[in-house]
Design an enzyme around this catalytic site. Sequence first.
Site, PDB file in Angstrom:
ATOM      1  N   ASP A  72       0.839  -1.195   0.000  1.00 14.78           N
ATOM      2  CA  ASP A  72       0.000   0.000   0.000  1.00 14.78           C
ATOM      3  C   ASP A  72       0.873   1.243   0.000  1.00 14.78           C
ATOM      4  O   ASP A  72       1.712   1.422   0.881  1.00 14.78           O
ATOM      5  CB  ASP A  72      -0.900   0.016   1.235  1.00 14.78           C
ATOM      6  CG  ASP A  72      -1.824   1.230   1.235  1.00 14.78           C
ATOM      7  OD1 ASP A  72      -2.907   1.143   0.634  1.00 14.78           O
ATOM      8  OD2 ASP A  72      -1.433   2.271   1.820  1.00 14.78           O
TER       9      ASP A  72
ATOM     10  N   TYR B 127       2.809   9.872  -0.344  1.00 11.15           N
ATOM     11  CA  TYR B 127       3.901   9.335   0.476  1.00 11.15           C
ATOM     12  C   TYR B 127       5.271   9.606  -0.139  1.00 11.15           C
ATOM     13  O   TYR B 127       6.282   9.469   0.551  1.00 11.15           O
ATOM     14  CB  TYR B 127       3.747   7.822   0.670  1.00 11.15           C
ATOM     15  CG  TYR B 127       2.453   7.378   1.307  1.00 11.15           C
ATOM     16  CD1 TYR B 127       1.579   8.284   1.919  1.00 11.15           C
ATOM     17  CD2 TYR B 127       2.088   6.028   1.280  1.00 11.15           C
ATOM     18  CE1 TYR B 127       0.390   7.859   2.479  1.00 11.15           C
ATOM     19  CE2 TYR B 127       0.905   5.595   1.851  1.00 11.15           C
ATOM     20  CZ  TYR B 127       0.049   6.506   2.443  1.00 11.15           C
ATOM     21  OH  TYR B 127      -1.131   6.077   2.995  1.00 11.15           O
TER      22      TYR B 127
ATOM     23  N   LYS C 247      -2.806   5.867  -4.535  1.00 10.55           N
ATOM     24  CA  LYS C 247      -3.927   6.771  -4.277  1.00 10.55           C
ATOM     25  C   LYS C 247      -3.757   8.102  -4.992  1.00 10.55           C
ATOM     26  O   LYS C 247      -2.637   8.608  -5.130  1.00 10.55           O
ATOM     27  CB  LYS C 247      -4.064   7.022  -2.768  1.00 10.55           C
ATOM     28  CG  LYS C 247      -4.078   5.748  -1.931  1.00 10.55           C
ATOM     29  CD  LYS C 247      -4.121   6.031  -0.444  1.00 10.55           C
ATOM     30  CE  LYS C 247      -3.899   4.774   0.360  1.00 10.55           C
ATOM     31  NZ  LYS C 247      -2.474   4.411   0.479  1.00 10.55           N
TER      32      LYS C 247
ATOM     33  N   HIS D  17      -7.694   9.364  -2.237  1.00  8.68           N
ATOM     34  CA  HIS D  17      -7.051   9.339  -0.924  1.00  8.68           C
ATOM     35  C   HIS D  17      -7.897  10.022   0.159  1.00  8.68           C
ATOM     36  O   HIS D  17      -7.986   9.533   1.286  1.00  8.68           O
ATOM     37  CB  HIS D  17      -5.672  10.001  -1.018  1.00  8.68           C
ATOM     38  CG  HIS D  17      -4.730   9.571   0.059  1.00  8.68           C
ATOM     39  ND1 HIS D  17      -3.373   9.709  -0.054  1.00  8.68           N
ATOM     40  CD2 HIS D  17      -4.937   9.008   1.271  1.00  8.68           C
ATOM     41  CE1 HIS D  17      -2.791   9.244   1.044  1.00  8.68           C
ATOM     42  NE2 HIS D  17      -3.713   8.822   1.869  1.00  8.68           N
TER      43      HIS D  17
END
Length: 333
Positions: free
Chosen positions: A46, A51, A80, A113
């Site tokens: 994930d 990120y 996402k 997200h």
Amino acid sequence: MAVPTISLQNGKKMPLLGLGTFLASNEKELEVALNTAFEAGYRHIDTAYFYQNEHVIGKVLKEWIDSGKVKREDFFIVTKLPGIGLSPEKAAYFLNKSLESLQLSYVDLYLIHTPFGFKYVNDKTLVPTTSTGQSDLDLDTDLEAIWKALETQVDAGKVKSLGISNFNEEQAQRIVNIARHKPVNQQVELHAYFQQKPLREMMRKLGISVTAYAPFGSPGRKAFYESRGVKFESNGLLEDPIVTKIAQKHNKTNGQILLRFLAQQGINVIPKSVTPTRIQQNIQIFDFQLTPEEMKELEDLDQGPVGRSIDFLGFKGVQNHPEYPFQLVTKSN
């Protein structure tokens, strides 16, 4: 160790446990973590554009696939759409950016997200701010239009399944109402102190599986929050005496009990770790079962809405966005 899968409503299979990678920004550390995870049997990873680590994941994935040890279809890769990409015009752009970083032609699951969007400044300004220090929100976020734009990416073969993250019940229902490709998964904060039972029940009725992020209460967020001027205190879930008692009985770690509690209910779990021993421990939850009495003890730890620890208020002013998904709850001392 083989990880059981769940069937999504479109017939695809999703491993019940994956590796979360939020805050895994040290490249060497993440490479070691991914190699450890793949060797231990993880195939569900994930990540998210937000990120800023997709390029590292892509590098390690390519090494494993090129080695012939695994095939692309053995993996279940989730990423996402970021808040700065929450517009029909930007949806395909950010998906393609993620695919390029991941060195993949498709992702298995692509999530919106958050339901609230930020204004786009450039690709690297993930949370733009105004001159007063408030988040520069895109108050015209149109979730239904964004969903329709993402559906064209399913048609194009770049996404196998679509899903949502941090949506409330009303927002999820709105997407289901207009979707050609139904959302198959909703990723939310979920742990023993915040079990989200009403939301989970509605997702069940809609045929949407649930993935739990922060299954330990996310104690690793402290540095991230405090760098943004937000006070953070761990909720203490990993040290809860009930969890400790059950862990000692099964000769397991407290973390393994918390993961097993969720997985035993058919909830996907994506614990984040870059520590090799913990990564190995976190997958070792399918060789034992919690008793009905133990499950009941853990269910009784639920604190309801006050158990939420991730409310996004670190994005200053986000509660003013019309799609801010949560009711603000005052926590008593």
